[in-house]
Scaffold this motif. Structure first.
Motif, mmCIF file in Angstrom:
data_model
loop_
_atom_site.group_PDB
_atom_site.id
_atom_site.type_symbol
_atom_site.label_atom_id
_atom_site.label_comp_id
_atom_site.label_asym_id
_atom_site.label_seq_id
_atom_site.Cartn_x
_atom_site.Cartn_y
_atom_site.Cartn_z
ATOM 1 N N GLN A 163 -7.509 -0.932 4.049
ATOM 2 C CA GLN A 163 -7.253 -1.600 2.771
ATOM 3 C C GLN A 163 -8.036 -0.933 1.637
ATOM 4 O O GLN A 163 -7.527 -0.790 0.520
ATOM 5 C CB GLN A 163 -7.683 -3.078 2.847
ATOM 6 N N LEU A 180 -10.007 -6.973 -3.705
ATOM 7 C CA LEU A 180 -10.398 -6.981 -2.294
ATOM 8 C C LEU A 180 -11.887 -7.257 -2.216
ATOM 9 O O LEU A 180 -12.692 -6.578 -2.866
ATOM 10 C CB LEU A 180 -10.080 -5.616 -1.668
ATOM 11 N N THR A 193 -0.417 -5.183 1.566
ATOM 12 C CA THR A 193 -0.440 -3.731 1.409
ATOM 13 C C THR A 193 0.229 -3.130 2.641
ATOM 14 O O THR A 193 0.152 -3.700 3.729
ATOM 15 C CB THR A 193 -1.868 -3.173 1.274
#
Length: 234
Positions: A163, A180, A193
């Motif tokens: 990520q 995030l 994602t």
């Protein structure tokens, strides 16, 4: 590496069957359907549908994955991208509005909170499917290029820590307001994602024969290796 592109989408049609599945309901009562209708009416004007994405050659993606044979050490991702000539990495979100309603109703109406959770799951999947469909049509027009199933960090042995790389490459906070945290949780929570492999059908007949399950575009449950998931489509 391509530039980062951003797309805003109109509201996709609601799939009440999918909402029921995410709620864990095998049979829908009239009360449940009324609850879904009530929650949809409350959330409709609080959602936004945004995607940011960029394309990379397969060579660039393998360098990013620090392994020319097994990118990011994921054999599942390697199988998914077998024979691909390029990839699209993307991030999608439906905004923070639904998180606020889930938090609010978690305290005063657990049934509504559950329904909003299910609606959020259906909404982000619908957005991803819409993006996939549009991308597929574009690639076919470009010369018969086809798509592998989208594959997200956290699927199988594809590390969730990837990520961080995706957020860096897509500039998610600036482009679509997606962040995030240190625990690798996204905010808004109803976000995705993923990477999508692009391949040439004509130049890839041997690979397609080896991997027939990827010959037809296949997403969601059919692409996910977690066979024991309680939300898996039957």
């Amino acid at each position: 590496m391509d530039i980062i592109r951003v797309k805003n989408y109109e509201e996709p049609p609601f799939d009440k069957g999918e909402i029921l599945r995410y709620m864990g309901c095998r049979q829908a009562s009239s009360q449940t359907m009324d609850l879904i209708d009530l929650c949809i009416a409350e959330i409709k004007d609080k959602l936004s549908y945004k995607v940011c994405f960029r394309s990379m050659s397969m060579e660039e993606f393998l360098v990013l994955g620090k392994n020319k044979k097994v990118p990011f050490g994921s054999s599942a991702l390697c199988a998914n991208l077998d024979g691909c000539i390029s990839v699209i990495i993307f991030a999608a979100t439906i905004g923070i509005g639904i998180d606020r309603l889930i938090n609010r109703y978690s305290r005063i109406s657990p049934s509504k909170a559950l329904c909003f959770q299910a609606i959020g799951a259906e909404r982000i999947e619908s957005l991803c499917n819409l993006f996939n469909k549009e991308l597929k049509e574009k690639k076919v027009k470009e010369g018969g290029l086809l798509l592998r199933p989208r594959f997200s960090p956290g699927y199988g042995d594809f590390p969730l820590s990837v990520q961080k790389e995706f957020f860096r490459l897509l500039e998610c906070p600036r482009k679509i307001g997606l962040t995030l945290n240190d625990s690798l949780l996204m905010s808004p929570s109803k976000s995705v994602t993923a990477v999508i492999g692009i391949y040439d059908r004509i130049c890839n007949e041997k690979t397609a024969a080896r991997s027939p399950r990827y010959e037809v575009e296949n997403t969601g449950c059919n692409a996910c290796p977690k066979a024991d998931c309680e939300f898996r489509r039957k």
